[in-house]
Motif scaffolding. Structure first.
Motif, PDB file in Angstrom:
ATOM      1  N   GLY A  77       0.988  -1.158  -0.150  1.00  0.00           N
ATOM      2  CA  GLY A  77       0.039   0.142   0.017  1.00  0.00           C
ATOM      3  C   GLY A  77       0.891   1.240  -0.185  1.00  0.00           C
ATOM      4  O   GLY A  77       0.763   2.176  -0.740  1.00  0.00           O
ATOM      5  N   TRP A  78       1.817   1.205   0.791  1.00  0.00           N
ATOM      6  CA  TRP A  78       2.950   2.308   0.711  1.00  0.00           C
ATOM      7  C   TRP A  78       3.518   2.607  -0.461  1.00  0.00           C
ATOM      8  O   TRP A  78       3.659   3.720  -0.795  1.00  0.00           O
ATOM      9  CB  TRP A  78       3.735   2.015   1.841  1.00  0.00           C
ATOM     10  N   VAL A  79       3.743   1.523  -1.244  1.00  0.00           N
ATOM     11  CA  VAL A  79       4.472   1.580  -2.485  1.00  0.00           C
ATOM     12  C   VAL A  79       3.503   2.195  -3.460  1.00  0.00           C
ATOM     13  O   VAL A  79       3.866   2.919  -4.459  1.00  0.00           O
ATOM     14  CB  VAL A  79       4.747   0.090  -3.002  1.00  0.00           C
ATOM     15  N   THR A  80       2.160   1.618  -3.413  1.00  0.00           N
ATOM     16  CA  THR A  80       1.229   2.090  -4.345  1.00  0.00           C
ATOM     17  C   THR A  80       1.012   3.668  -4.198  1.00  0.00           C
ATOM     18  O   THR A  80       0.878   4.586  -5.097  1.00  0.00           O
ATOM     19  CB  THR A  80      -0.213   1.530  -4.188  1.00  0.00           C
ATOM     20  N   VAL A  81       0.791   4.134  -2.991  1.00  0.00           N
ATOM     21  CA  VAL A  81       0.763   5.666  -2.920  1.00  0.00           C
ATOM     22  C   VAL A  81       1.688   6.494  -3.228  1.00  0.00           C
ATOM     23  O   VAL A  81       1.864   7.391  -3.942  1.00  0.00           O
ATOM     24  CB  VAL A  81       0.407   5.880  -1.370  1.00  0.00           C
ATOM     25  N   THR A  82       3.127   5.895  -3.063  1.00  0.00           N
ATOM     26  CA  THR A  82       4.333   6.415  -3.516  1.00  0.00           C
ATOM     27  C   THR A  82       4.380   6.648  -4.926  1.00  0.00           C
ATOM     28  O   THR A  82       4.626   7.814  -5.501  1.00  0.00           O
ATOM     29  CB  THR A  82       5.515   5.706  -3.060  1.00  0.00           C
ATOM     30  N   ILE A  83       4.138   5.558  -5.755  1.00  0.00           N
ATOM     31  CA  ILE A  83       4.444   5.622  -7.002  1.00  0.00           C
ATOM     32  C   ILE A  83       3.213   6.510  -7.855  1.00  0.00           C
ATOM     33  O   ILE A  83       3.712   7.521  -8.643  1.00  0.00           O
ATOM     34  CB  ILE A  83       3.956   4.074  -7.531  1.00  0.00           C
ATOM     35  N   VAL A  84       1.973   6.519  -7.261  1.00  0.00           N
ATOM     36  CA  VAL A  84       0.861   7.297  -7.965  1.00  0.00           C
ATOM     37  C   VAL A  84       1.231   8.771  -7.476  1.00  0.00           C
ATOM     38  O   VAL A  84       1.135   9.649  -8.553  1.00  0.00           O
ATOM     39  CB  VAL A  84      -0.253   6.981  -7.399  1.00  0.00           C
ATOM     40  N   LEU A  88       2.271  11.388 -10.634  1.00  0.00           N
ATOM     41  CA  LEU A  88       1.218  12.376 -11.003  1.00  0.00           C
ATOM     42  C   LEU A  88       1.987  13.634 -10.480  1.00  0.00           C
ATOM     43  O   LEU A  88       1.764  14.591 -11.253  1.00  0.00           O
ATOM     44  CB  LEU A  88       0.154  11.942 -10.383  1.00  0.00           C
ATOM     45  N   GLY A  89       2.634  13.918  -9.493  1.00  0.00           N
ATOM     46  CA  GLY A  89       3.220  15.086  -8.864  1.00  0.00           C
ATOM     47  C   GLY A  89       4.335  15.405  -9.954  1.00  0.00           C
ATOM     48  O   GLY A  89       4.347  16.687 -10.113  1.00  0.00           O
ATOM     49  N   THR A  90       5.157  14.774 -10.289  1.00  0.00           N
ATOM     50  CA  THR A  90       6.114  14.840 -11.342  1.00  0.00           C
ATOM     51  C   THR A  90       5.521  15.276 -12.493  1.00  0.00           C
ATOM     52  O   THR A  90       6.206  16.102 -13.339  1.00  0.00           O
ATOM     53  CB  THR A  90       7.317  13.594 -11.737  1.00  0.00           C
ATOM     54  N   GLU A  91       4.622  14.957 -12.894  1.00  0.00           N
ATOM     55  CA  GLU A  91       3.982  15.367 -14.303  1.00  0.00           C
ATOM     56  C   GLU A  91       3.231  16.937 -14.230  1.00  0.00           C
ATOM     57  O   GLU A  91       3.592  17.490 -15.244  1.00  0.00           O
ATOM     58  CB  GLU A  91       3.017  14.410 -14.711  1.00  0.00           C
ATOM     59  N   LEU A  92       3.019  17.170 -13.012  1.00  0.00           N
ATOM     60  CA  LEU A  92       2.339  18.447 -12.692  1.00  0.00           C
ATOM     61  C   LEU A  92       3.273  19.574 -12.442  1.00  0.00           C
ATOM     62  O   LEU A  92       2.765  20.696 -12.427  1.00  0.00           O
ATOM     63  CB  LEU A  92       1.155  18.065 -11.725  1.00  0.00           C
ATOM     64  N   THR A  93       4.344  19.135 -12.265  1.00  0.00           N
ATOM     65  CA  THR A  93       5.267  20.156 -11.535  1.00  0.00           C
ATOM     66  C   THR A  93       6.483  20.132 -12.693  1.00  0.00           C
ATOM     67  O   THR A  93       6.678  19.689 -13.694  1.00  0.00           O
ATOM     68  CB  THR A  93       5.607  20.021  -9.913  1.00  0.00           C
ATOM     69  N   ASN A  94       7.785  20.547 -11.840  1.00  0.00           N
ATOM     70  CA  ASN A  94       8.775  20.858 -12.830  1.00  0.00           C
ATOM     71  C   ASN A  94       9.904  20.233 -11.822  1.00  0.00           C
ATOM     72  O   ASN A  94       9.953  19.618 -10.821  1.00  0.00           O
ATOM     73  CB  ASN A  94       9.108  22.439 -12.942  1.00  0.00           C
ATOM     74  N   ALA A  95      11.133  20.123 -12.414  1.00  0.00           N
ATOM     75  CA  ALA A  95      12.412  19.440 -11.769  1.00  0.00           C
ATOM     76  C   ALA A  95      12.759  20.235 -10.771  1.00  0.00           C
ATOM     77  O   ALA A  95      13.278  19.399  -9.634  1.00  0.00           O
ATOM     78  CB  ALA A  95      13.558  19.386 -13.087  1.00  0.00           C
ATOM     79  N   SER A  96      12.734  21.501 -10.591  1.00  0.00           N
ATOM     80  CA  SER A  96      13.129  22.330  -9.338  1.00  0.00           C
ATOM     81  C   SER A  96      12.146  21.972  -8.208  1.00  0.00           C
ATOM     82  O   SER A  96      12.872  21.544  -7.010  1.00  0.00           O
ATOM     83  CB  SER A  96      13.065  23.650  -9.553  1.00  0.00           C
ATOM     84  N   GLN A  97      10.890  21.835  -8.477  1.00  0.00           N
ATOM     85  CA  GLN A  97      10.094  21.557  -7.312  1.00  0.00           C
ATOM     86  C   GLN A  97      10.279  19.863  -6.636  1.00  0.00           C
ATOM     87  O   GLN A  97      10.376  19.842  -5.798  1.00  0.00           O
ATOM     88  CB  GLN A  97       8.800  21.581  -7.482  1.00  0.00           C
ATOM     89  N   THR A 102      12.447  16.366  -2.583  1.00  0.00           N
ATOM     90  CA  THR A 102      13.014  15.396  -2.188  1.00  0.00           C
ATOM     91  C   THR A 102      13.691  15.519  -0.712  1.00  0.00           C
ATOM     92  O   THR A 102      14.004  14.485   0.078  1.00  0.00           O
ATOM     93  CB  THR A 102      14.372  15.087  -3.225  1.00  0.00           C
ATOM     94  N   VAL A 103      14.080  16.489  -0.065  1.00  0.00           N
ATOM     95  CA  VAL A 103      14.660  16.795   0.895  1.00  0.00           C
ATOM     96  C   VAL A 103      13.642  16.239   2.162  1.00  0.00           C
ATOM     97  O   VAL A 103      14.057  15.839   2.913  1.00  0.00           O
ATOM     98  CB  VAL A 103      15.179  18.450   1.260  1.00  0.00           C
ATOM     99  N   LEU A 104      12.172  16.271   1.952  1.00  0.00           N
ATOM    100  CA  LEU A 104      11.411  15.915   2.930  1.00  0.00           C
ATOM    101  C   LEU A 104      11.350  14.477   3.354  1.00  0.00           C
ATOM    102  O   LEU A 104      11.171  14.230   4.262  1.00  0.00           O
ATOM    103  CB  LEU A 104       9.631  16.093   2.305  1.00  0.00           C
ATOM    104  N   THR A 105      11.628  13.439   2.240  1.00  0.00           N
ATOM    105  CA  THR A 105      11.766  11.988   2.554  1.00  0.00           C
ATOM    106  C   THR A 105      12.509  11.788   3.798  1.00  0.00           C
ATOM    107  O   THR A 105      12.168  11.054   4.667  1.00  0.00           O
ATOM    108  CB  THR A 105      12.060  11.102   1.281  1.00  0.00           C
ATOM    109  N   VAL A 162       3.219  14.127  -0.448  1.00  0.00           N
ATOM    110  CA  VAL A 162       2.432  12.904  -0.180  1.00  0.00           C
ATOM    111  C   VAL A 162       3.353  11.722  -0.433  1.00  0.00           C
ATOM    112  O   VAL A 162       3.650  10.658   0.165  1.00  0.00           O
ATOM    113  CB  VAL A 162       1.082  12.582  -0.866  1.00  0.00           C
ATOM    114  N   ALA A 163       4.117  11.703  -1.588  1.00  0.00           N
ATOM    115  CA  ALA A 163       4.901  10.619  -2.112  1.00  0.00           C
ATOM    116  C   ALA A 163       6.151  10.606  -1.183  1.00  0.00           C
ATOM    117  O   ALA A 163       6.600   9.597  -1.092  1.00  0.00           O
ATOM    118  CB  ALA A 163       5.492  11.029  -3.583  1.00  0.00           C
ATOM    119  N   SER A 164       6.671  11.763  -0.795  1.00  0.00           N
ATOM    120  CA  SER A 164       8.051  11.886   0.221  1.00  0.00           C
ATOM    121  C   SER A 164       7.450  10.972   1.521  1.00  0.00           C
ATOM    122  O   SER A 164       8.215  10.193   2.137  1.00  0.00           O
ATOM    123  CB  SER A 164       8.153  13.256   0.447  1.00  0.00           C
ATOM    124  N   PHE A 165       6.163  11.457   1.982  1.00  0.00           N
ATOM    125  CA  PHE A 165       6.006  10.803   3.353  1.00  0.00           C
ATOM    126  C   PHE A 165       5.499   9.329   3.281  1.00  0.00           C
ATOM    127  O   PHE A 165       5.740   8.410   3.982  1.00  0.00           O
ATOM    128  CB  PHE A 165       4.543  11.382   3.663  1.00  0.00           C
TER     129      PHE A 165
END
Length: 315
Positions: A77-84, A88-97, A102-105, A162-165
């Protein structure tokens, strides 16, 4: 213990961070060919198959029983939430964000491991984490305009948080499974558990987009990207990440995650002709110093086994 062997525990997480640095470049490019959740399903399904073959070849005397499956499904379940959330977050944002968040993980890992596993955050570890976090901020600040980092899709930013958490949850909740069985067993069965979950979500995504499997191009580049995501950033990286948990606390392993944006930025410079300068060098050296500080703390500690009784860890 002397020489490189003192730091052998770091090799797995270091390699995993490098593979994930490559992953951001490959996945961002691949979204033009394959929708993000569907790409995540292909990635995890291929990774699960590779891990299963590896487990069969290597063998593991300790096989999970029925009582262990709730924990393994929970990790899935943690894997599923991470991947989705990540794709999706990477598609909606940019490389800088993505790089900055990434620091949050590792921060989430340290907080969760302290609250749930009772891991103590020493002054040395706190110093290493602080140095690595500052280094990451310096790398990002040197590569991107800071004003642009704050501007973007709010939903994408939230998904990356969410993915970081979720990855922190996969790390911390996986400790007990890794130390009861092995890194390979934990990575294999948790990935297998995640595959049908992502499969259902992939079908829902394609239905929502009005697309079918036949619309996904089976070109050489798309197949190569899926192969890398499945074999490299999933099967190999997840095993290597969990391998570190066999030897050291979750909070120590998490610090190596800070190297991911360094690898991603370096590859973007090499493959996408992005320019790097003094800020990138300074930030990378600061991250390296933080990782080295945490590594020194672990290397100087007496070896402990899974139960902390002072006997040697598995080599």
């Amino acid at each position: 213990m002397s020489g490189l062997r003192r730091y052998a525990f770091a090799l797995g997480p270091l390699a995993a961070a490098a593979l994930w640095g490559v992953m951001f470049v490959v996945s961002k490019w691949s979204f033009a060919l394959v929708p993000p959740v569907t790409l995540g399903f292909f990635r995890v399904a291929l990774g699960a198959a590779a891990l299963w073959v590896g487990l069969r070849l290597v063998g593991d005397p300790a096989t999970p029983g029925r009582e262990d499956w709730p924990a393994l499904v929970g990790l899935g379940g943690w894997v599923t939430v991470t991947i989705v959330a990540q794709f999706l977050g990477t598609e909606l944002t940019n490389a800088s964000q993505g790089s900055l968040l990434t620091v949050l993980t590792p921060i989430f890992v340290v907080l969760l491991s302290g609250a749930l596993l009772g891991e103590r955050v020493t002054k040395t570890k706190a110093l290493g984490i602080a140095l690595a976090a500052v280094g990451t901020a310096v790398v990002v600040a040197g590569q991107y305009h800071l004003r642009r980092i704050a501007v973007g899709n709010a939903a994408g930013v939230a998904l990356l948080v969410v993915a970081s958490f979720a990855w922190a949850g996969y790390t911390v909740w996986g400790v007990a499974v890794v130390r009861k069985f092995s890194a390979l067993t934990a990575a294999t069965y948790s990935t297998i558990a995640a595959t049908p979950m992502l499969g259902v979500l992939a079908v829902a995504e394609l239905w929502y987009l009005g697309r079918g499997i036949a619309t996904i191009p089976l070109s050489g580049p798309s197949l190569l990207s899926v192969a890398f995501l499945g074999f490299g950033s999933t099967a190999a990286a997840w095993y290597l990440w969990y391998k570190g948990l066999e030897y050291v606390p979750a909070g120590t392993v998490a610090v190596f995650y800070f190297l991911q944006p360094v690898v991603g930025t370096a590859l973007a410079a090499a493959l996408l002709d992005e320019q790097v300068g003094a800020w990138f060098v300074a930030g990378s050296l600061t991250i390296g110093a933080g990782v080295w500080v945490v590594s020194r703390e672990r290397a100087d500690e007496p070896a402990r086994n899974r139960h902390g009784d002072g006997s040697e860890l598995r080599e």
